[in-house]
Motif scaffolding. Sequence first.
Motif, PDB file in Angstrom:
ATOM      1  N   THR A  44     -33.352 -26.501  43.645  1.00 22.80           N
ATOM      2  CA  THR A  44     -34.355 -25.444  43.670  1.00 22.80           C
ATOM      3  C   THR A  44     -34.801 -25.149  42.254  1.00 22.80           C
ATOM      4  O   THR A  44     -33.981 -24.992  41.348  1.00 22.80           O
ATOM      5  CB  THR A  44     -33.773 -24.173  44.296  1.00 22.80           C
ATOM      6  OG1 THR A  44     -33.386 -24.481  45.639  1.00 22.80           O
ATOM      7  CG2 THR A  44     -34.791 -23.049  44.297  1.00 22.80           C
ATOM      8  N   GLN A  45     -36.106 -25.052  42.076  1.00 25.57           N
ATOM      9  CA  GLN A  45     -36.654 -24.743  40.761  1.00 25.57           C
ATOM     10  C   GLN A  45     -37.103 -23.294  40.702  1.00 25.57           C
ATOM     11  O   GLN A  45     -37.650 -22.761  41.665  1.00 25.57           O
ATOM     12  CB  GLN A  45     -37.825 -25.674  40.463  1.00 25.57           C
ATOM     13  CG  GLN A  45     -37.373 -27.119  40.373  1.00 25.57           C
ATOM     14  CD  GLN A  45     -38.479 -28.036  39.947  1.00 25.57           C
ATOM     15  OE1 GLN A  45     -39.206 -27.776  38.997  1.00 25.57           O
ATOM     16  NE2 GLN A  45     -38.624 -29.142  40.652  1.00 25.57           N
ATOM     17  N   PHE A 103     -39.475 -20.738  38.636  1.00 19.29           N
ATOM     18  CA  PHE A 103     -40.660 -20.838  37.799  1.00 19.29           C
ATOM     19  C   PHE A 103     -40.877 -19.604  36.935  1.00 19.29           C
ATOM     20  O   PHE A 103     -40.539 -18.480  37.320  1.00 19.29           O
ATOM     21  CB  PHE A 103     -41.904 -21.055  38.666  1.00 19.29           C
ATOM     22  CG  PHE A 103     -42.012 -22.452  39.205  1.00 19.29           C
ATOM     23  CD1 PHE A 103     -41.355 -22.821  40.361  1.00 19.29           C
ATOM     24  CD2 PHE A 103     -42.767 -23.407  38.531  1.00 19.29           C
ATOM     25  CE1 PHE A 103     -41.447 -24.117  40.857  1.00 19.29           C
ATOM     26  CE2 PHE A 103     -42.864 -24.702  39.014  1.00 19.29           C
ATOM     27  CZ  PHE A 103     -42.196 -25.054  40.181  1.00 19.29           C
ATOM     28  N   GLY A 104     -41.474 -19.846  35.777  1.00 13.90           N
ATOM     29  CA  GLY A 104     -41.949 -18.760  34.945  1.00 13.90           C
ATOM     30  C   GLY A 104     -43.336 -18.329  35.387  1.00 13.90           C
ATOM     31  O   GLY A 104     -43.919 -18.927  36.299  1.00 13.90           O
ATOM     32  N   PRO A 105     -43.895 -17.318  34.724  1.00 14.46           N
ATOM     33  CA  PRO A 105     -45.201 -16.792  35.117  1.00 14.46           C
ATOM     34  C   PRO A 105     -46.360 -17.660  34.652  1.00 14.46           C
ATOM     35  O   PRO A 105     -47.479 -17.512  35.141  1.00 14.46           O
ATOM     36  CB  PRO A 105     -45.242 -15.420  34.439  1.00 14.46           C
ATOM     37  CG  PRO A 105     -44.359 -15.583  33.259  1.00 14.46           C
ATOM     38  CD  PRO A 105     -43.274 -16.514  33.664  1.00 14.46           C
ATOM     39  N   LEU A 134     -46.942 -24.185  33.514  1.00 13.63           N
ATOM     40  CA  LEU A 134     -45.784 -23.525  34.096  1.00 13.63           C
ATOM     41  C   LEU A 134     -44.496 -24.170  33.610  1.00 13.63           C
ATOM     42  O   LEU A 134     -44.395 -25.396  33.520  1.00 13.63           O
ATOM     43  CB  LEU A 134     -45.820 -23.627  35.625  1.00 13.63           C
ATOM     44  CG  LEU A 134     -46.915 -22.838  36.335  1.00 13.63           C
ATOM     45  CD1 LEU A 134     -46.918 -23.183  37.814  1.00 13.63           C
ATOM     46  CD2 LEU A 134     -46.735 -21.354  36.141  1.00 13.63           C
ATOM     47  N   GLN A 173     -51.006 -26.984  35.871  1.00  8.66           N
ATOM     48  CA  GLN A 173     -51.734 -26.624  37.085  1.00  8.66           C
ATOM     49  C   GLN A 173     -53.207 -26.439  36.747  1.00  8.66           C
ATOM     50  O   GLN A 173     -53.595 -25.454  36.128  1.00  8.66           O
ATOM     51  CB  GLN A 173     -51.165 -25.352  37.710  1.00  8.66           C
ATOM     52  CG  GLN A 173     -51.769 -25.029  39.071  1.00  8.66           C
ATOM     53  CD  GLN A 173     -51.068 -23.865  39.758  1.00  8.66           C
ATOM     54  OE1 GLN A 173     -50.599 -22.943  39.106  1.00  8.66           O
ATOM     55  NE2 GLN A 173     -50.994 -23.912  41.077  1.00  8.66           N
ATOM     56  N   VAL A 226     -36.949 -16.725  34.217  1.00  6.75           N
ATOM     57  CA  VAL A 226     -37.663 -17.627  33.328  1.00  6.75           C
ATOM     58  C   VAL A 226     -38.858 -16.885  32.720  1.00  6.75           C
ATOM     59  O   VAL A 226     -39.686 -16.352  33.451  1.00  6.75           O
ATOM     60  CB  VAL A 226     -38.150 -18.874  34.089  1.00  6.75           C
ATOM     61  CG1 VAL A 226     -38.878 -19.831  33.152  1.00  6.75           C
ATOM     62  CG2 VAL A 226     -36.973 -19.577  34.775  1.00  6.75           C
ATOM     63  N   GLU A 285     -35.453  -9.311  29.867  1.00  7.42           N
ATOM     64  CA  GLU A 285     -36.016  -9.795  31.111  1.00  7.42           C
ATOM     65  C   GLU A 285     -35.174 -10.956  31.644  1.00  7.42           C
ATOM     66  O   GLU A 285     -34.742 -11.805  30.900  1.00  7.42           O
ATOM     67  CB  GLU A 285     -37.453 -10.264  30.890  1.00  7.42           C
ATOM     68  CG  GLU A 285     -38.156 -10.661  32.175  1.00  7.42           C
ATOM     69  CD  GLU A 285     -39.593 -11.077  31.926  1.00  7.42           C
ATOM     70  OE1 GLU A 285     -40.121 -10.799  30.829  1.00  7.42           O
ATOM     71  OE2 GLU A 285     -40.180 -11.685  32.817  1.00  7.42           O
ATOM     72  N   TYR A 334     -44.884 -28.046  33.806  1.00 10.91           N
ATOM     73  CA  TYR A 334     -45.887 -28.452  34.777  1.00 10.91           C
ATOM     74  C   TYR A 334     -47.264 -28.030  34.274  1.00 10.91           C
ATOM     75  O   TYR A 334     -47.402 -27.027  33.584  1.00 10.91           O
ATOM     76  CB  TYR A 334     -45.671 -27.744  36.114  1.00 10.91           C
ATOM     77  CG  TYR A 334     -44.525 -28.258  36.940  1.00 10.91           C
ATOM     78  CD1 TYR A 334     -43.248 -27.729  36.772  1.00 10.91           C
ATOM     79  CD2 TYR A 334     -44.711 -29.239  37.907  1.00 10.91           C
ATOM     80  CE1 TYR A 334     -42.189 -28.190  37.558  1.00 10.91           C
ATOM     81  CE2 TYR A 334     -43.658 -29.690  38.688  1.00 10.91           C
ATOM     82  CZ  TYR A 334     -42.416 -29.157  38.506  1.00 10.91           C
ATOM     83  OH  TYR A 334     -41.369 -29.604  39.280  1.00 10.91           O
TER      84      TYR A 334
END
Lengths: 108, 114
Positions: B102-103, B105-107, B90, B37, B4, B1, B35
């Motif tokens: 620019t970041q 992100f993973g799922p 995250l 959330q 990230v 895959e 992060y």
Amino acid sequence: AQRVTQPEKLLSVFKGAPVELKCNYSYSGSPELFWYVQYSRQRLQLLLRHISRESIKGFTADLNKGETSFHLKKPFAQEEDSAMYYCARWNTGNQFYFGTGTSLTVIP
Amino acid sequence: ETGVTQTPRHLVMGMTNKKSLKCEQHLGHNAMYWYKQSAKKPLELMFVYSLEERVENNSVPSRFSPECPNSSHLFLHLHTLQPEDSALYLCASSPDRGLGDTQYFGPGTRLTVL
């Protein structure tokens, strides 16, 4: 102190109508502003950043330093624009803040 | 895959458990981030690593312990968590240090603390 404010949690517009998602930031030097978007069942991704001055998927955002705003606009909303939108602010000193997000629904 | 990746995608743990979240990026980036959330709250930056060195720790409780063994992998070790730590965690990466990049992100990992 709230550093990035998105006053609307939910926003609904009809397809073809103009859309504006509001973002205000607290002043601190020369921030860099971003809009990130999360479509249903997808991961958070960058939509646009003010320094690039680009139009992405028809969206634009202008930094207004006088009003400390970075509103996201699109003249004609499409159904595929339905998503969660996050405004984010970065400035020197590695301070990075996201707003609480606005959920946009475009009604067919 | 590509991009990230984060594992596990869902985690339920008791307050006395010890668990770890894993993040891996296949983008050749030098910086990685954790992060948190929570419902009805903004995305909160927890940790920043650049070239495997921690450059930012936003006053996160010590029950969260990050580890970055190399520029492609980032872990978040969890111990004696509280129910209010339940959230989506995250991971993100960016080409260089400095959050102006620019970041990507993973799922996310959905964590529930019982």
